[in-house]
Design an enzyme around this catalytic site. Structure first.
Site, PDB file in Angstrom:
ATOM      1  N   SER A  50       0.845  -1.203   0.000  1.00  0.00           N
ATOM      2  CA  SER A  50       0.000   0.000   0.000  1.00  0.00           C
ATOM      3  C   SER A  50       0.880   1.252   0.000  1.00  0.00           C
ATOM      4  CB  SER A  50      -0.883   0.007   1.252  1.00  0.00           C
ATOM      5  OG  SER A  50      -0.044   0.183   2.392  1.00  0.00           O
ATOM      6  N   ASP A  82      -1.451  -1.674  -3.862  1.00  0.00           N
ATOM      7  CA  ASP A  82      -2.773  -1.686  -3.228  1.00  0.00           C
ATOM      8  C   ASP A  82      -3.254  -0.253  -3.001  1.00  0.00           C
ATOM      9  OD1 ASP A  82      -4.986  -2.830  -1.940  1.00  0.00           O
ATOM     10  OD2 ASP A  82      -4.014  -2.714   0.029  1.00  0.00           O
ATOM     11  N   HIS A  83      -4.454   0.049  -3.449  1.00  0.00           N
ATOM     12  CA  HIS A  83      -5.067   1.378  -3.238  1.00  0.00           C
ATOM     13  C   HIS A  83      -4.182   2.539  -3.715  1.00  0.00           C
ATOM     14  CE1 HIS A  83      -8.620   0.057  -1.025  1.00  0.00           C
ATOM     15  NE2 HIS A  83      -7.847  -0.754  -0.331  1.00  0.00           N
ATOM     16  N   GLY A 209     -11.120  -5.604   2.539  1.00  0.00           N
ATOM     17  CA  GLY A 209     -11.584  -5.595   3.927  1.00  0.00           C
ATOM     18  C   GLY A 209     -12.022  -6.963   4.409  1.00  0.00           C
ATOM     19  N   THR A 233      -5.435  -6.456   7.920  1.00  0.00           N
ATOM     20  CA  THR A 233      -5.491  -6.298   9.381  1.00  0.00           C
ATOM     21  C   THR A 233      -5.262  -7.616  10.136  1.00  0.00           C
ATOM     22  OG1 THR A 233      -7.007  -4.475   9.030  1.00  0.00           O
ATOM     23  CG2 THR A 233      -6.969  -5.427  11.246  1.00  0.00           C
TER      24      THR A 233
END
Ligand code: G3H
Ligand code: ZN
Length: 301
Positions: A50, A82-83, A209, A233
């Protein structure tokens, strides 16, 4: 083997009804744990970096560590952004040798999301690299989101079809009930919406997520067309828990390897668990090496 692009891997996953795990990495130990777990499971794997990870570890450093890990692995490894928040970030990742990109324009107005995704897809495709985009928005848990907000940000399947036609992106992240950075697995996905999105677009669909989603919901989502599942996470939580436990057991320890080693082991175990859940164990050879296309000069105008 050399790094591979995500395109053929994810197309095969969608076609055959499993998903490839895309695991967020911030440092050497996480990259090693992810690739070793994929090797243990004989699964293809996506190591994703990210912008936050890039700020922490450096674009070139992290890219080169993933490349080194892939070079020693017998399973296909993808290096994915990522993102990515804009054109510049994506081009820098392309230059650094990423083999899969993402532009996240999900918080932008439709026109801007379409225009920037189209631009990035064109640049990336000229180099043989696929691009993930996002429509609808997977919210952040730190925003203290309500169920109503999650619901109002979900992907509209008809708009997804139009978005694909306009942008030419290779995979699409859809918002179907998950929220980023949840600490417990309790979210249930909107399975009907996943099936409707899968009917509207033929490209592999992406779930963000996933740390907060129940296992059964993830299984059904994969059966419905999700072919890439992002996990962040759950891994960082495992890393930190193991690090805290090791530190508490050895309060005087000055050899950092005695503390970081157990953290790496914990991430490896968690990645293996997710790979099994996603059904990609044993799929390392599902895509023949020749299908990992590089730049196609005949296709560039
Ligand atoms: O893009 C990264 C993922 O969507 C990770 O989400 O941290 O909730 O697992 P997570
Ligand atoms: Zn995400």
């Amino acid at each position: 083997m050399a790094l591979v692009t995500s395109k053929a891997l994810l197309q095969r996953a969608r076609q055959d009804g499993y998903a490839v795990g895309a695991f967020n990495a911030n440092n050497l130990e996480m990259i090693q744990a992810i690739i070793e777990a994929a090797e243990d499971e004989q699964s293809p794997v996506i190591v994703q970096i990210s912008e936050g990870a890039i700020r922490y570890g450096g674009l070139t450093y992290l890219a080169e560590v993933v490349r080194a890990g892939a070079g020693e692995a017998s399973v296909p490894v993808v290096l994915h952004l990522d993102h990515g928040s804009g054109f510049e970030t994506n081009v820098r990742a392309l230059q650094a040798g990423f083999t899969s990109l993402m532009f996240d324009g999900s918080a932008k107005p439709w026109e801007e999301n379409v225009a920037t995704t189209t631009l990035i897809a064109r640049a990336a495709h000229a180099c043989g690299i696929p691009v993930e985009a996002e429509l609808g928005q997977v919210l952040q848990s730190r925003d203290q989101v309500t169920a109503k907000q999650v619901s109002s940000h979900m992907t509209d399947p008809d708009m997804a079809g139009r978005f694909l036609e306009l942008t030419g992106c290779d995979t699409l992240a859809i918002a179907v009930g998950s929220v980023h950075a949840m600490q417990s697995q309790e979210a249930e996905l909107d399975q009907e919406r996943i099936r409707a999105c899968a009917a509207a677009v033929s490209v592999p669909l992406v779930l963000h997520g996933s740390s907060g989603v129940t296992e059964e919901s993830i299984r059904q989502a994969i059966a419905g067309g999700i072919a890439k599942v992002n996990v962040g996470t759950y891994l960082t939580a495992g890393f930190c828990e193991a690090l805290r436990t090791a530190s508490a057991a050895r309060p005087q320890e000055h050899d950092m390897r005695k503390l970081l080693g157990p953290a790496r082991d914990e991430v490896r175990a968690r990645v293996r668990e997710k790979i099994r859940l996603f059904g990609s164990s044993g799929k390392a050879q599902a895509v023949p090496a020749g299908e990992f296309a590089g730049p196609d000069f005949a296709a560039v105008e």
